[in-house]
Design an enzyme around this catalytic site. Structure first.
Site, PDB file in Angstrom:
ATOM      1  N   GLY A  58      35.807  63.422  59.992  1.00 31.46           N
ATOM      2  CA  GLY A  58      35.757  64.876  59.417  1.00 31.46           C
ATOM      3  C   GLY A  58      36.153  64.897  58.125  1.00 31.46           C
TER       4      GLY A  58
ATOM      5  N   THR B 129      42.873  63.113  55.937  1.00 28.73           N
ATOM      6  CA  THR B 129      42.756  63.672  57.007  1.00 28.73           C
ATOM      7  C   THR B 129      43.539  65.034  56.683  1.00 28.73           C
ATOM      8  OG1 THR B 129      43.350  63.875  59.459  1.00 28.73           O
ATOM      9  CG2 THR B 129      44.561  62.515  58.026  1.00 28.73           C
ATOM     10  N   ILE B 130      42.579  66.336  57.172  1.00 29.57           N
ATOM     11  CA  ILE B 130      43.255  67.300  56.803  1.00 29.57           C
ATOM     12  C   ILE B 130      44.551  67.568  57.957  1.00 29.57           C
ATOM     13  CG2 ILE B 130      41.254  68.574  56.042  1.00 29.57           C
ATOM     14  CD1 ILE B 130      41.231  70.029  59.116  1.00 29.57           C
ATOM     15  N   ASP B 131      44.294  66.884  59.053  1.00 28.41           N
ATOM     16  CA  ASP B 131      45.249  66.876  60.110  1.00 28.41           C
ATOM     17  C   ASP B 131      46.726  66.516  59.913  1.00 28.41           C
ATOM     18  OD1 ASP B 131      43.362  67.877  61.795  1.00 28.41           O
ATOM     19  OD2 ASP B 131      42.713  65.934  62.810  1.00 28.41           O
TER      20      ASP B 131
ATOM     21  N   ARG C  92      38.659  73.617  56.041  1.00 26.10           N
ATOM     22  CA  ARG C  92      38.671  72.248  55.555  1.00 26.10           C
ATOM     23  C   ARG C  92      37.555  72.109  54.454  1.00 26.10           C
ATOM     24  NH1 ARG C  92      35.898  68.521  60.444  1.00 26.10           N
ATOM     25  NH2 ARG C  92      33.811  68.873  59.522  1.00 26.10           N
TER      26      ARG C  92
END
Lengths: 425, 425
Positions: free
Chosen positions: B15, B144-146, B304
């Site tokens: 992602g 990672t945006i998470d 995102r």
């Protein structure tokens, strides 16, 4: 201050926008410049409900800082109402109460920043007051992100929502482009608009940046045909590798039924009908048909409150809507709405002109046929030419702790003079 | 150029984020500064898939304009893959092919900008090459945006997504505040995060601007209890008049089942399990319980890919992640990932340090208990202290026709030298 000067009341009604408070600032600044006509400037909380309940703020001497904050604050600073007056026949008491309040506050001017319906009601209220010995002027202040206001080139509030929608769709397109080769092949964004697809066609502005974008545009004005839609999606996935889509929340099928899971859900519990969810329906449809991963986004409120993405052109339109309304009052008009008239198109030159409130009241401006391609899934160059100037310019915004420095402004209410009244619907 | 210098390959996987290409620019710029170690700089299209299929771009002499555009472009400029290699035992042919490609292009350095899993695979590939007579260095580039990357203070990509989420929630709060008196009383925003609630707790940043915001925060780390939730909503509506909520897409109930219409839908058609839709579920729940109007928003990809709302701090972290990876290679390291180490907290001072890729591979950093209040529906001051510096600063962005001037960059592929290979999974 001349002896003829009267007090002003300003109120906000209906769905809000990112720039409606610029109109409030326009009204306040312009009215302050003319003490020969306007004495105190009041704002009612919650639109006409605040008049009924005597929740009134004196904004005559708002500090420079508060005025500056008002100009950038999204939403309705004085709180908007979804509250319609009854007709005089149904509830004369409401009208008598408003007259009582207007008399007590020596209100001579009523500036109503709302939808068509609210503004017409405001005019009726003003007429009632005049007929009952308290002369009142009522002027509308235009606003709607839906852009469905007739006789106006566009509506203040639309340009900023359009800029948000087009920016979001552009950025999501970049994301989808990144992923399509091994993952998601379809992305759909849902735009507000129950009956009109103006915000949906604003998605077409992406073409100004990526002319070859594989984009389907599904405005509320065109009925949805599943077979034709899936055929177009297939074509785009086969030729470009992916497909981006924007859809009106109010999209209907050939029988006039909403294409929306949400609507079904809400009908089940019978509470109310609120749209939203058609993007999920289309996303599932494509996933099932092509066995590919799909994504959908529903920005909802985000599209009408994005203070960080305001169109400078739209902001000026909103600010000047407030000033134009005050000018109309200075010109001795009543029952009018300043709307945007275009003087030149390239670059866009516009000004406000006054139209009769009654003339625009029951009209809803749909996206015209010449803005949509024959298959109803794309926009024409004429549409792009219309939309492009409306999102032009970025308004500066102060940030604090990494976020827009916006927060509900606090106001002092004028101490109540009258008996308590509770507005119920 | 020294005789020892080898070529570099860079690729993107998983992602994407709004700043992943800043890492690409960091790798390219830093590698170009060291011709004694690095000769040509290549990028593979679609991550490891592009290595297998020999879809390779020479970025050594990217123009200044293209490098500048790369630095602001959201999504993966070289296209990211969701494609995992088989194990060597399952499919030795894949490994032989990669070795063939690396030999043909004289690749000595592999910089992989992906998730933990992809980076470990990349290391295994490099080890295989080294063992088979073609020495390879593999360095990870974090993204990672998470924000679930272990051993790192935070993950490049998170700060920008957090800024988007918090800005959106702040603006929607202003909208809801405007409407709550006569209309909508509940608004819920759904944040990405299947197992971790970092983006969800980022909604708490609104408290930096509106300390008294009536906000409920429902991260994936805490199981959902309907009764407790509705009680809190009732309290807030009764005391403040409205309630704002942010929820992780992966919220589960006490039995570990997802709270999501979407999930149910997808389970029905058995195609795949994609989260998204819990916001609608909560919105319906509140509407049914209290008979009030509610709204929900699901920004999905928008959170995102929001190049227009990038955190300058996050951008610098991403850019320097690329540079740090190249520095690690210059330092003779292999199988490491540069992660963010904090030197001072107020103001935040940080640097990259290298950790073993294997050390972080199977770890997932959840929101810790000390960041969540006991009822699991709010964040603590410690969480706010952690989050605030990560969204600091606004990166300038050029606009064109009223939209961010971003579009997929075009690259020329190196003419293929080898036999055709189709990577299938």
């Amino acid at each position: 201050m001349s002896q003829q000067s009267k007090n002003v009341i300003y109120a906000q009604a209906g769905g809000v926008s990112a720039v409606i408070n610029a109109s409030a600032a326009g009204v306040i600044e312009m009215a302050k410049r003319h003490p020969e006509a306007f004495n105190k400037i009041y704002a009612a909380r919650n639109g006409i409900k605040g008049v009924l309940e005597e929740e009134i703020i004196d904004v005559t001497h708002l500090t420079e800082d508060k005025l500056d904050r008002l100009k950038i604050q999204p939403g309705a600073a004085f709180e908007a109402c979804r509250f319609d007056l009854d007709t005089f026949e149904e509830n004369p008491g409401q009208y008598e109460r408003i007259l009582e309040v207007f008399k007590a506050y020596d209100i001579g001017y009523f500036f109503y920043n709302g939808g068509n319906g609210s503004m017409v009601t405001a005019q009726k209220v003003a007429d009632y007051c005049t007929q009952n010995g308290h002369p009142m002027t009522c002027i509308g202040v235009a606003k709607t992100i839906d852009n469905d206001l007739a006789l106006s080139h566009c509506s203040p509030g639309f340009g900023s929502a359009a800029k948000y929608i087009a920016t979001s769709l552009l950025e999501a397109t970049m994301d989808l482009y990144s992923m399509h080769n091994t993952s998601t092949k379809f992305f759909v964004l849902e735009a507000m608009g129950r009956n009109v697809g103006w915000l949906t066609i604003a998605g077409g502005l992406v073409k100004n940046i990526i002319p070859e974008v594989p984009l389907l545009i599904l405005p509320a004005e065109r009925q949805f045909n599943k077979t034709k839609f899936l055929n177009r999606v297939r074509d785009l996935i086969n030729t470009k590798g992916y497909c981006v889509c924007i859809v009106s929340e109010g999209l209907t099928d050939e029988n006039g039924n909403y294409i929306s899971i949400e609507n079904v859900e809400h009908t089940h519990n019978n509470a109310y009908t609120q749209l939203g969810g058609v993007a999920h329906t289309l996303s599932h449809m494509v996933a099932e048909e092509f066995g590919c991963k799909t994504h959908s986004a529903i920005p909802d409120y985000l599209q009408r409150s994005a203070s960080h993405l305001v169109s400078q052109t739209d902001w000026e339109m909103a600010y000047r809507a407030g000033k134009a309304a005050v000018q109309a009052a200075l010109d001795g008009l009543h029952g009018v709405l300043p709307v945007i008239e275009v003087i030149d198109t390239c670059p866009l030159v516009w000004r406000y002109k006054n139209v009769d409130l009654m003339e625009v009241a029951d009209l809803e401006k749909s996206v015209p046929d010449e803005y949509l391609t024959e298959d109803g899934m794309d926009i024409t160059p004429a549409a792009l030419e219309y939309l492009t100037p409306l999102i032009k310019g970025e308004r500066a915004l102060a940030y604090k702790h990494g976020l827009p420095d916006i927060r509900p402004l606090e106001f002092n209410y004028v101490p109540q003079k009258l008996t308590r009244y509770i507005a119920v619907k």
